[in-house]
Design an enzyme around this catalytic site. Structure first.
Site, PDB file in Angstrom:
ATOM      1  N   PHE A   7       0.822  -1.218   0.000  1.00  0.00           N
ATOM      2  CA  PHE A   7       0.000   0.000   0.000  1.00  0.00           C
ATOM      3  C   PHE A   7       0.858   1.270   0.000  1.00  0.00           C
ATOM      4  O   PHE A   7       0.840   2.057  -0.959  1.00  0.00           O
ATOM      5  CB  PHE A   7      -0.934  -0.062   1.206  1.00  0.00           C
ATOM      6  CG  PHE A   7      -1.512   1.236   1.675  1.00  0.00           C
ATOM      7  CD1 PHE A   7      -2.058   2.145   0.776  1.00  0.00           C
ATOM      8  CD2 PHE A   7      -1.523   1.543   3.032  1.00  0.00           C
ATOM      9  CE1 PHE A   7      -2.596   3.351   1.224  1.00  0.00           C
ATOM     10  CE2 PHE A   7      -2.063   2.734   3.487  1.00  0.00           C
ATOM     11  CZ  PHE A   7      -2.600   3.640   2.579  1.00  0.00           C
ATOM     12  N   ASP A  27      10.109  -7.445  -2.921  1.00  0.00           N
ATOM     13  CA  ASP A  27       8.865  -7.773  -2.222  1.00  0.00           C
ATOM     14  C   ASP A  27       8.588  -9.258  -2.399  1.00  0.00           C
ATOM     15  O   ASP A  27       8.741  -9.789  -3.503  1.00  0.00           O
ATOM     16  CB  ASP A  27       7.704  -6.947  -2.793  1.00  0.00           C
ATOM     17  CG  ASP A  27       6.520  -6.849  -1.848  1.00  0.00           C
ATOM     18  OD1 ASP A  27       5.982  -7.910  -1.469  1.00  0.00           O
ATOM     19  OD2 ASP A  27       6.131  -5.725  -1.491  1.00  0.00           O
ATOM     20  N   LEU A  29       5.676 -10.520  -2.016  1.00  0.00           N
ATOM     21  CA  LEU A  29       4.293 -10.563  -2.497  1.00  0.00           C
ATOM     22  C   LEU A  29       3.368 -11.374  -1.599  1.00  0.00           C
ATOM     23  O   LEU A  29       2.301 -11.819  -2.032  1.00  0.00           O
ATOM     24  CB  LEU A  29       4.226 -11.086  -3.941  1.00  0.00           C
ATOM     25  CG  LEU A  29       5.041 -10.292  -4.973  1.00  0.00           C
ATOM     26  CD1 LEU A  29       4.868 -10.896  -6.365  1.00  0.00           C
ATOM     27  CD2 LEU A  29       4.662  -8.825  -4.975  1.00  0.00           C
ATOM     28  N   SER A  30       3.754 -11.557  -0.341  1.00  0.00           N
ATOM     29  CA  SER A  30       2.880 -12.265   0.603  1.00  0.00           C
ATOM     30  C   SER A  30       1.667 -11.421   0.954  1.00  0.00           C
ATOM     31  O   SER A  30       0.564 -11.944   1.155  1.00  0.00           O
ATOM     32  CB  SER A  30       3.649 -12.643   1.867  1.00  0.00           C
ATOM     33  OG  SER A  30       4.168 -11.492   2.511  1.00  0.00           O
ATOM     34  N   ALA A  70       9.221  -3.252   3.981  1.00  0.00           N
ATOM     35  CA  ALA A  70       8.746  -4.631   4.134  1.00  0.00           C
ATOM     36  C   ALA A  70       8.637  -4.992   5.606  1.00  0.00           C
ATOM     37  O   ALA A  70       9.532  -4.694   6.393  1.00  0.00           O
ATOM     38  CB  ALA A  70       9.704  -5.596   3.438  1.00  0.00           C
ATOM     39  N   ALA A  71       7.533  -5.649   5.985  1.00  0.00           N
ATOM     40  CA  ALA A  71       7.315  -5.981   7.393  1.00  0.00           C
ATOM     41  C   ALA A  71       6.192  -6.992   7.542  1.00  0.00           C
ATOM     42  O   ALA A  71       5.355  -7.151   6.648  1.00  0.00           O
ATOM     43  CB  ALA A  71       6.956  -4.722   8.195  1.00  0.00           C
ATOM     44  N   TYR A 137       4.438  -7.484  17.699  1.00  0.00           N
ATOM     45  CA  TYR A 137       4.681  -6.597  16.563  1.00  0.00           C
ATOM     46  C   TYR A 137       5.382  -5.314  17.006  1.00  0.00           C
ATOM     47  O   TYR A 137       6.390  -4.904  16.431  1.00  0.00           O
ATOM     48  CB  TYR A 137       3.363  -6.265  15.855  1.00  0.00           C
ATOM     49  CG  TYR A 137       3.472  -5.130  14.871  1.00  0.00           C
ATOM     50  CD1 TYR A 137       4.231  -5.262  13.713  1.00  0.00           C
ATOM     51  CD2 TYR A 137       2.823  -3.917  15.100  1.00  0.00           C
ATOM     52  CE1 TYR A 137       4.334  -4.212  12.814  1.00  0.00           C
ATOM     53  CE2 TYR A 137       2.916  -2.868  14.208  1.00  0.00           C
ATOM     54  CZ  TYR A 137       3.676  -3.015  13.065  1.00  0.00           C
ATOM     55  OH  TYR A 137       3.785  -1.975  12.179  1.00  0.00           O
ATOM     56  N   VAL A 180      -8.425   0.404   8.921  1.00  0.00           N
ATOM     57  CA  VAL A 180      -9.858   0.478   9.226  1.00  0.00           C
ATOM     58  C   VAL A 180     -10.619   1.294   8.190  1.00  0.00           C
ATOM     59  O   VAL A 180     -11.782   0.992   7.886  1.00  0.00           O
ATOM     60  CB  VAL A 180     -10.061   1.045  10.651  1.00  0.00           C
ATOM     61  CG1 VAL A 180      -9.647   2.499  10.735  1.00  0.00           C
ATOM     62  CG2 VAL A 180     -11.488   0.872  11.112  1.00  0.00           C
ATOM     63  N   ARG A 259      -9.115  -6.666  20.613  1.00  0.00           N
ATOM     64  CA  ARG A 259      -8.397  -7.933  20.496  1.00  0.00           C
ATOM     65  C   ARG A 259      -7.065  -7.842  21.236  1.00  0.00           C
ATOM     66  O   ARG A 259      -6.558  -6.741  21.491  1.00  0.00           O
ATOM     67  CB  ARG A 259      -8.179  -8.259  19.017  1.00  0.00           C
ATOM     68  CG  ARG A 259      -9.467  -8.568  18.278  1.00  0.00           C
ATOM     69  CD  ARG A 259      -9.296  -8.575  16.784  1.00  0.00           C
ATOM     70  NE  ARG A 259      -9.008  -7.239  16.262  1.00  0.00           N
ATOM     71  CZ  ARG A 259      -8.921  -6.949  14.964  1.00  0.00           C
ATOM     72  NH1 ARG A 259      -9.098  -7.906  14.071  1.00  0.00           N
ATOM     73  NH2 ARG A 259      -8.662  -5.717  14.569  1.00  0.00           N
TER      74      ARG A 259
END
Length: 307
Positions: A7, A27, A29-30, A70-71, A137, A180, A259
């Site tokens: 994104f 990337d 691409l996951s 990337a993360a 995270y 969101v 959560r």
């Protein structure tokens, strides 16, 4: 650029290309999508955890700057599989730094704001607040930051850490746990009631993706840690109401508890970025939500990657 098929990364790729730069994208691409990457960029599909592959690409390309986006970015996934979260966010970042060191390239690293500081931090939260992450995270991003700053000092290369607020905008994936604005827009598009975790009360510092891109570009060649945010706190219920108004919908959302690992409140202090980078956010939340809603609806209708 790592994570350039995602994104934020895809928007940054476009900005760099528009500025006349050559861009190589790494990337796996996951979560990213190759269709988001401009044909003018050089896309290499590989995992940053794979150091030999990453080092080979870096040696070939000889980048002047590395943007590391990337993360593993899911809080819930980090709770379920902290080992994988650590591999990607800590070991992967170390791999990027090792590869960067061989070509002397400065790194601009995207970290997290709210997930790093925790619920007890004063608001607005400045960069000197000691992190107290609630999730693996957040912990992995903090550890990765430490490597970035250590490698900057030990190698004498200006690496920058940008702690992002809650980024939203066109191309955001509506099918994950984060994002969101995209999630709500997709629910409005399909006529489904969304679930508001924390009963709609959690607040975030929402920042439009174009503002994030300009901050990352401003951070090139700088050494430091910078909050990239608006300094404005908005609750989830307000986001839903404004998007519902844009859609002309009266759908009532479902309310649910937070959560595990999720933050209750977040508002960041962007003053340091303004002073040292000459940057500040320019898109107010109402305008950003309107632009994002219109763009995402068009993407959904056209079957773009985010659907």
């Amino acid at each position: 650029m790592t994570g350039g098929a995602g994104f934020i990364g895809s928007h940054l790729v476009d900005a760099l290309l528009d500025g006349g730069h050559e861009v190589a994208v790494v990337d796996d691409l996951s979560t990213g999508d190759a269709r988001l990457v401009s044909d003018a960029a050089d896309l290499r599909e590989l995992d940053i955890v794979d150091l030999p592959a990453l080092a080979a690409v870096t040696e070939e390309v000889q980048p002047r700057t590395i943007f590391h986006l990337a993360a593993q970015a899911s809080v819930v996934a980090s709770v379920e599989d902290p080992g994988r979260d650590c591999d990607v966010n800590v070991k992967g970042t170390l791999n990027v730094l090792e590869a960067a060191a061989k070509c002397g390239a400065p790194v601009v690293f995207t970290s997290t704001g709210g997930a790093l500081y925790g619920d007890e931090a004063p608001m607005p939260t400045a960069e000197d607040q000691i992190p107290a992450p609630l999730s693996p995270y957040g912990a992995s991003k903090w550890a990765a930051e430490a490597y970035v700053r250590t490698w900057s000092r030990s190698h004498g290369v200006p690496h920058a850490v940008c702690r992002l607020g809650n980024v939203y905008g066109p191309r955001q994936n509506p099918h994950g746990e984060a994002g969101v604005v995209a999630i709500f827009t997709n629910h409005l598009y399909t006529g489904r009631a969304p679930k508001l975790y924390g009963h709609g009360k959690p607040t975030r510092d929402y920042i439009y993706v174009a503002d994030v891109v300009s901050a990352l570009l401003a951070a090139v060649g700088k050494s430091g840690v910078y909050n990239v945010a608006t300094g404005v706190e908005t609750d989830v219920s307000t986001i839903w109401r404004q998007l519902s108004a844009a859609a002309g919908s009266d759908t009532e959302p479902e309310l649910a508890d937070l959560r595990p690992g999720e933050l209750e409140h977040s508002r960041l202090d962007p003053a340091l970025a303004e002073r040292e980078l000459g940057w500040q956010a320019t898109v107010p939340i109402a305008e950003g939500l309107r632009l994002t809603y219109e763009a995402l609806i068009e993407e959904f209708q056209e079957g773009q990657p985010s659907t």
